[in-house]
Design an enzyme around this catalytic site. Structure first.
Site, PDB file in Angstrom:
ATOM      1  N   HIS A  89      14.850  82.465 -78.027  1.00  0.00           N
ATOM      2  CA  HIS A  89      16.183  82.641 -78.323  1.00  0.00           C
ATOM      3  C   HIS A  89      17.239  81.941 -77.459  1.00  0.00           C
ATOM      4  O   HIS A  89      16.839  81.729 -76.344  1.00  0.00           O
ATOM      5  CB  HIS A  89      16.671  84.085 -78.271  1.00  0.00           C
ATOM      6  CG  HIS A  89      16.000  85.081 -79.016  1.00  0.00           C
ATOM      7  ND1 HIS A  89      15.780  84.996 -80.628  1.00  0.00           N
ATOM      8  CD2 HIS A  89      15.321  86.385 -78.695  1.00  0.00           C
ATOM      9  CE1 HIS A  89      15.276  86.050 -80.877  1.00  0.00           C
ATOM     10  NE2 HIS A  89      14.930  86.624 -79.720  1.00  0.00           N
ATOM     11  N   CYS A 185       5.988  82.170 -83.036  1.00  0.00           N
ATOM     12  CA  CYS A 185       5.613  82.985 -84.079  1.00  0.00           C
ATOM     13  C   CYS A 185       3.962  82.960 -84.036  1.00  0.00           C
ATOM     14  O   CYS A 185       3.141  83.583 -84.828  1.00  0.00           O
ATOM     15  CB  CYS A 185       6.043  83.374 -85.347  1.00  0.00           C
ATOM     16  SG  CYS A 185       7.928  83.113 -85.175  1.00  0.00           S
TER      17      CYS A 185
END
Length: 221
Positions: A89, A185
């Protein structure tokens, strides 16, 4: 049952502060629900300074740099309770945290994630970007089933008593170099992109937030 969605914007906020505020909203919502009340569904949006988060089932080996290199980047690493592996982020990324009682919508977690994905797909469509899903992987992808597959939005959620927290991270004007330090991920063979990368220009962040909120209202109506 209350299907309305309240919009909350925390602006730019440290991840640790946002997590504490989100956990309070989540726990308060569960307590309110178990006490017989109707949860006020809220969609929180924000941006974070540079940070990496690793889900509860994530592999620490997907963080490709050590702590000193992480510090040199001005970034932090948090181990958190959502599903999924590691993600990044940072500034220029719209992070959305829905604190929803999905029982009010008559859906389970799989359909909830499907509707979140659809909301992002709708936003991408507004910018002329054809986005979709990749079988076996949550999130939103471009050219999903080709060698050029690249992720534009990561999704990781947690739920208890049908109340949700954590959510999605949509790359808008994100500096994509920060993804080079992880296997995003958990994937080693797929790329990452952003709306600005695809369009070749900077994108208005408040506009994206507005579009995403409208998409959530449509898909959860």
């Amino acid at each position: 049952m209350n299907k309305d969605i309240k919009y909350i914007d925390w602006g730019i906020i440290e991840y640790s502060e946002a997590l504490a505020k989100q956990e309070k909203m989540f726990n308060d919502a569960i307590a309110w629900k178990l006490g017989g009340g109707n949860v006020d569904n809220a969609l929180v949006m924000c941006e974070h300074p540079h940070v990496y988060t690793l889900g509860k089932s994530g592999n620490e080996g997907n963080m490709l740099i050590n702590e000193s290199a992480l510090n040199a980047l001005g970034a932090k690493l948090f181990h958190i309770s959502r599903g999924g592996d590691i993600t990044y982020h940072g500034p220029g990324q719209v992070v959305a945290y829905p604190i929803f009682d999905i029982e009010q919508y008559g859906i389970g977690l799989k359909e909830y994630i499907h509707r979140m994905e659809q909301s992002v797909i709708d936003v991408c469509g507004y910018y002329g970007i054809e986005a979709g899903r990749l079988e076996g992987a949550t999130g939103v992808w471009l050219d999903a089933h080709t060698p050029q597959a690249r992720k534009i939005c990561a999704i990781g959620v947690q739920s208890s008593h049908y109340v949700t927290m954590h959510g999605l991270a949509l790359n808008v004007n994100t500096d994509l170099k920060y993804f080079h330090y992880i296997n995003p991920c958990g994937f080693r063979d797929k790329g990452v992109t952003s709306i600005s990368q695809e369009k070749g220009c900077a994108i208005d962040m408040p506009e994206v937030k507005h579009l995403l909120f409208d998409a959530f209202k449509r898909n959860f109506s």
